[in-house]
Design an enzyme around this catalytic site. Structure first.
Site, PDB file in Angstrom:
ATOM      1  N   LEU A 113       8.655  -4.692  -0.402  1.00 10.37           N
ATOM      2  CA  LEU A 113       8.113  -3.539   0.325  1.00 10.37           C
ATOM      3  C   LEU A 113       9.022  -3.196   1.494  1.00 10.37           C
ATOM      4  O   LEU A 113       9.511  -4.065   2.208  1.00 10.37           O
ATOM      5  CB  LEU A 113       6.707  -3.843   0.841  1.00 10.37           C
ATOM      6  CG  LEU A 113       5.613  -3.992  -0.204  1.00 10.37           C
ATOM      7  CD1 LEU A 113       4.244  -4.009   0.474  1.00 10.37           C
ATOM      8  CD2 LEU A 113       5.652  -2.883  -1.228  1.00 10.37           C
ATOM      9  N   SER A 114       9.249  -1.890   1.655  1.00 13.60           N
ATOM     10  CA  SER A 114      10.107  -1.401   2.735  1.00 13.60           C
ATOM     11  C   SER A 114       9.681   0.020   3.060  1.00 13.60           C
ATOM     12  O   SER A 114       9.299   0.782   2.161  1.00 13.60           O
ATOM     13  CB  SER A 114      11.566  -1.400   2.259  1.00 13.60           C
ATOM     14  OG  SER A 114      12.342  -0.567   3.092  1.00 13.60           O
TER      15      SER A 114
ATOM     16  N   MET B 287       8.829  -0.396  13.358  1.00 11.28           N
ATOM     17  CA  MET B 287       9.333   0.965  13.564  1.00 11.28           C
ATOM     18  C   MET B 287       8.415   1.956  12.850  1.00 11.28           C
ATOM     19  O   MET B 287       8.818   3.070  12.522  1.00 11.28           O
ATOM     20  CB  MET B 287      10.771   1.082  13.069  1.00 11.28           C
ATOM     21  CG  MET B 287      11.716   0.193  13.868  1.00 11.28           C
ATOM     22  SD  MET B 287      13.417   0.751  13.873  1.00 11.28           S
ATOM     23  CE  MET B 287      13.801   0.696  12.154  1.00 11.28           C
TER      24      MET B 287
ATOM     25  N   ASP C 290      13.928  -8.959   6.234  1.00  8.25           N
ATOM     26  CA  ASP C 290      15.079  -8.823   7.139  1.00  8.25           C
ATOM     27  C   ASP C 290      15.478 -10.223   7.594  1.00  8.25           C
ATOM     28  O   ASP C 290      15.323 -10.593   8.761  1.00  8.25           O
ATOM     29  CB  ASP C 290      14.699  -7.935   8.328  1.00  8.25           C
ATOM     30  CG  ASP C 290      14.370  -6.536   7.873  1.00  8.25           C
ATOM     31  OD1 ASP C 290      15.265  -5.852   7.373  1.00  8.25           O
ATOM     32  OD2 ASP C 290      13.196  -6.139   7.979  1.00  8.25           O
TER      33      ASP C 290
ATOM     34  N   HIS D  42       3.410  -0.466   5.941  1.00  6.82           N
ATOM     35  CA  HIS D  42       2.993  -0.732   4.563  1.00  6.82           C
ATOM     36  C   HIS D  42       2.358  -2.115   4.508  1.00  6.82           C
ATOM     37  O   HIS D  42       2.188  -2.770   5.551  1.00  6.82           O
ATOM     38  CB  HIS D  42       4.194  -0.619   3.621  1.00  6.82           C
ATOM     39  CG  HIS D  42       5.401  -1.397   4.065  1.00  6.82           C
ATOM     40  ND1 HIS D  42       5.405  -2.759   4.173  1.00  6.82           N
ATOM     41  CD2 HIS D  42       6.633  -0.984   4.475  1.00  6.82           C
ATOM     42  CE1 HIS D  42       6.586  -3.170   4.588  1.00  6.82           C
ATOM     43  NE2 HIS D  42       7.350  -2.107   4.793  1.00  6.82           N
TER      44      HIS D  42
ATOM     45  N   GLY E 168       9.106 -10.018   9.395  1.00  7.60           N
ATOM     46  CA  GLY E 168       9.122 -10.205   7.944  1.00  7.60           C
ATOM     47  C   GLY E 168      10.451 -10.771   7.467  1.00  7.60           C
ATOM     48  O   GLY E 168      11.514 -10.379   7.955  1.00  7.60           O
TER      49      GLY E 168
ATOM     50  N   GLY F 111       3.459  -4.889   3.783  1.00  8.96           N
ATOM     51  CA  GLY F 111       4.273  -5.954   4.392  1.00  8.96           C
ATOM     52  C   GLY F 111       3.933  -6.085   5.867  1.00  8.96           C
ATOM     53  O   GLY F 111       3.664  -7.188   6.367  1.00  8.96           O
ATOM     54  N   HIS F 112       3.903  -4.951   6.578  1.00 13.05           N
ATOM     55  CA  HIS F 112       3.527  -4.980   7.995  1.00 13.05           C
ATOM     56  C   HIS F 112       2.083  -5.473   8.137  1.00 13.05           C
ATOM     57  O   HIS F 112       1.769  -6.242   9.055  1.00 13.05           O
ATOM     58  CB  HIS F 112       3.615  -3.582   8.607  1.00 13.05           C
ATOM     59  CG  HIS F 112       4.985  -2.994   8.619  1.00 13.05           C
ATOM     60  ND1 HIS F 112       5.349  -1.963   7.804  1.00 13.05           N
ATOM     61  CD2 HIS F 112       6.076  -3.299   9.368  1.00 13.05           C
ATOM     62  CE1 HIS F 112       6.622  -1.641   8.039  1.00 13.05           C
ATOM     63  NE2 HIS F 112       7.089  -2.435   8.971  1.00 13.05           N
TER      64      HIS F 112
HETATM   65  O1  PAF Z   1      12.441  -4.734  11.638  1.00 11.56           O
HETATM   66  C1  PAF Z   1      12.222  -3.699  12.285  1.00 11.56           C
HETATM   67  O2  PAF Z   1      11.387  -2.877  11.915  1.00 11.56           O
HETATM   68  C2  PAF Z   1      13.023  -3.446  13.561  1.00 11.56           C
HETATM   69  O3  PAF Z   1      14.336  -3.881  13.431  1.00 11.56           O
HETATM   70  C3  PAF Z   1      12.371  -4.049  14.814  1.00 11.56           C
HETATM   71  C4  PAF Z   1      12.307  -5.558  14.767  1.00 11.56           C
HETATM   72  C5  PAF Z   1      10.962  -3.486  14.961  1.00 11.56           C
HETATM   73  C6  PAF Z   1      13.185  -3.658  16.049  1.00 11.56           C
HETATM   74  O4  PAF Z   1      13.257  -2.272  16.193  1.00 11.56           O
END
Ligand code: PAF
Length: 282
Positions: free
Chosen positions: A184-185, A30, A150, A34, A147, A36-37
């Site tokens: 990280l978030s 979304m 979640d 950061h 990640g 983490g991504h």
């Molecule tokens: O984890 C997230 O950022 C969101 O829930 C995802 C998986 C991109 C779905 O919108």
């Protein structure tokens, strides 16, 4: 790296890669990216010929309009990071592109999608399943990366992928933490420096609970985590559950499963910011 905004352009671009027999990794995000991504993208780039990163703030997974409005949006900066990490395509569609009409599909995977986040954010996982299934249909990836911060989301997505018979591998990736231990978030950017120092206690307490658990029951450990964090000014635990790592059903005793994870959500600071984290006991 190409930045694409329509499904038509995305499909045309991917078709060319498919014709060359190239494998495709998908990293759904979304935005407000950061480290983490970045770790998910790096892994996808290592394991696939082509990496698609979707950047889309999905309205159907927000049950709180304020939370949706507050969600950080930083596409330009996100694209710089994705380019640097070697992503092939950044896919940033509009809400109208993804939802030309309301999505009325219902996904239901009890108890996995009903407990914890499912209980406190009704409709959240239905929205996640809606958008992730759409992304799977658009991209048709060989692998998709999520990640483990979640943790519950991954468990729900695994069930959805199985249920909808998507032929892809769901790849869970370890939580990336700041040196302080804070997970990280994207939401961390909403914390003041002082609130961030307070938020560090979440991971500190979870890690300390690993030791505590060695000489205490599951119920005692759960209560100790809740009481410790609620005792800190600026923190309020919404829930702490110690669950089976696959079904996410709550456990009563350490002997009840060989796969045990503690999942927490804590409100931090003035606004307040909702932070999640988790820890593996077994
Ligand atoms: O984890 C997230 O950022 C969101 O829930 C995802 C998986 C991109 C779905 O919108």
């Amino acid at each position: 790296m190409k930045v694409l905004h329509t499904i038509q352009d995305l499909k045309a671009e991917l078709k060319a890669y498919r014709n060359e027999g190239k494998s495709v990794g998908l990293v759904p995000t979304m935005g407000a990216l950061h480290a983490g991504h970045a770790s998910l993208v790096e892994r996808s780039v290592r394991e696939n010929d082509v990496t698609v990163v979707s950047v889309f703030v999905n309205p159907t997974q927000f049950n709180d309009k304020n939370d949706l409005a507050k969600y950080p949006r930083t596409l330009e900066k996100d694209c710089e990071l994705l380019e640097e990490k070697g992503a092939t395509i950044a896919f940033a569609p509009s809400v109208e592109e993804v939802y030309p009409e309301p999505d009325t599909r219902v996904f239901s995977y009890p108890p996995t999608d009903e407990v914890m986040e499912g209980g406190f954010r009704p409709g959240h996982f239905n929205g996640v399943c809606q958008v992730v299934s759409k992304l799977f249909m658009m991209v048709e990836p060989d692998r998709a990366y999520f990640g483990e911060k979640d943790f519950q989301q991954i468990a729900v997505i695994k069930r959805m992928a199985e249920d909808q018979k998507f032929k892809l591998e769901i790849c869970p990736c370890p939580i990336v933490r700041e040196e302080s231990g804070l997970a990280l978030s994207s939401r961390n950017t909403l914390l003041t420096a002082e609130e961030k120092d307070i938020a560090v206690n979440i991971s500190k307490t979870l890690f300390a609970s690993l030791d505590y658990a060695k000489s205490h029951s599951l119920e005692e450990t759960k209560q100790w985590v809740i009481d410790t964090l609620n005792g800190i000014d600026g923190l309020e635990v919404q829930y702490y559950e110690i669950v089976d790592g696959t079904s996410l059903a709550s456990l009563k005793e350490w002997e009840d499963s060989e796969d045990i994870v503690g999942c927490i959500t804590v409100f931090c600071g003035q606004i307040p910011v909702r932070l999640i984290d988790n820890i593996r006991y077994k």
